[in-house]
Design a protein around this motif. Structure first.
Motif, mmCIF file in Angstrom:
data_model
loop_
_atom_site.group_PDB
_atom_site.id
_atom_site.type_symbol
_atom_site.label_atom_id
_atom_site.label_comp_id
_atom_site.label_asym_id
_atom_site.label_seq_id
_atom_site.Cartn_x
_atom_site.Cartn_y
_atom_site.Cartn_z
ATOM 1 N N ARG A 13 10.741 -2.051 4.527
ATOM 2 C CA ARG A 13 9.756 -3.011 4.035
ATOM 3 C C ARG A 13 10.229 -4.466 4.048
ATOM 4 O O ARG A 13 9.445 -5.358 3.789
ATOM 5 C CB ARG A 13 9.305 -2.616 2.638
ATOM 6 N N ARG A 43 1.334 -4.552 10.014
ATOM 7 C CA ARG A 43 0.407 -4.796 8.914
ATOM 8 C C ARG A 43 -0.501 -3.597 8.726
ATOM 9 O O ARG A 43 -0.398 -2.617 9.413
ATOM 10 C CB ARG A 43 -0.389 -6.064 9.201
ATOM 11 N N GLY A 44 -1.389 -3.686 7.767
ATOM 12 C CA GLY A 44 -2.315 -2.598 7.520
ATOM 13 C C GLY A 44 -2.138 -2.047 6.121
ATOM 14 O O GLY A 44 -1.603 -2.711 5.239
ATOM 15 N N ASP A 45 -2.556 -0.795 5.931
ATOM 16 C CA ASP A 45 -2.490 -0.209 4.597
ATOM 17 C C ASP A 45 -1.069 0.169 4.196
ATOM 18 O O ASP A 45 -0.806 0.471 3.044
ATOM 19 C CB ASP A 45 -3.421 1.002 4.486
ATOM 20 N N ARG A 46 -0.125 0.149 5.131
ATOM 21 C CA ARG A 46 1.280 0.438 4.822
ATOM 22 C C ARG A 46 2.173 -0.601 5.517
ATOM 23 O O ARG A 46 2.829 -0.310 6.514
ATOM 24 C CB ARG A 46 1.620 1.846 5.295
ATOM 25 N N PRO A 47 2.213 -1.847 4.991
ATOM 26 C CA PRO A 47 3.014 -2.892 5.642
ATOM 27 C C PRO A 47 4.491 -2.506 5.687
ATOM 28 O O PRO A 47 5.037 -1.951 4.738
ATOM 29 C CB PRO A 47 2.818 -4.114 4.748
#
Length: 171
Positions: A13, A43-47
């Motif tokens: 992360r 990117r997105g719902d789980r960066p």
């Protein structure tokens, strides 16, 4: 030259941890001099930060993929995007201490140096204090660009600092 690439998504992360893993894997894999190791912001719902390795031949790519699998890392063909941040690249080991812009451009894979807020490219004899942390960014046109900023004594420093102050560190 045709390049061959693969991506490793280890669920990291932050950039510092991604840089560390990239350096560790590059050393363990004994990447050849012409190899690139980059980070990519996903990117997105789980960066997260994914890693990519680009190699000069398909046999090397197959070997690296096998070694990664043996070490427990899944990989996928290609790179997540064309704008990766180069961490391992040809000539990076020559960019330590203070070097000139001419040195940066002749000793490494970096194609261009741009100065934030500057009217044009810096003169070749301009000094760059590297902090031993030079992270150029791939541009969508295939140029490897190092962004720098003015510093004391008519020098430049890379825009990305090696140990940034975390946001809201003082409160």
């Amino acid at each position: 030259m045709t390049r061959y690439a693969l991506t490793v998504d280890a669920g990291i992360r932050d950039l510092r941890a991604a840089d560390h893993l990239l350096h560790t894997l590059a050393a363990e894999l004994a990447l050849p001099e012409g190899a690139f190791g980059c980070t990519h912001l996903v990117r997105g719902d789980r960066p997260r930060v994914a890693l990519s390795f680009t190699l000069p031949s398909e046999p090397l790519l197959s070997t690296v993929r096998e070694r990664l699998a043996t070490a427990g890392y899944d990989s996928t063909p290609g790179v997540p995007d064309a704008a990766g941040r180069a961490v391992v690249y040809p000539g990076v080991s020559a960019l330590t201490g203070t070097v000139t812009i001419a040195d940066v451009l002749t000793r490494s894979a970096i194609d261009r140096v741009a100065v934030l807020g500057g009217p044009g490219d810096p003169a070749p004899d301009t000094r760059l204090v590297t902090w031993d942390h030079v992270r150029p960014q791939w541009q969508y046109d295939g140029t490897l660009l190092l962004t720098a900023m003015p510093a004391v004594g008519d020098t430049l420093v890379p825009f990305e600092v090696p140990a940034p102050t975390p946001c809201c560190a003082d409160h």
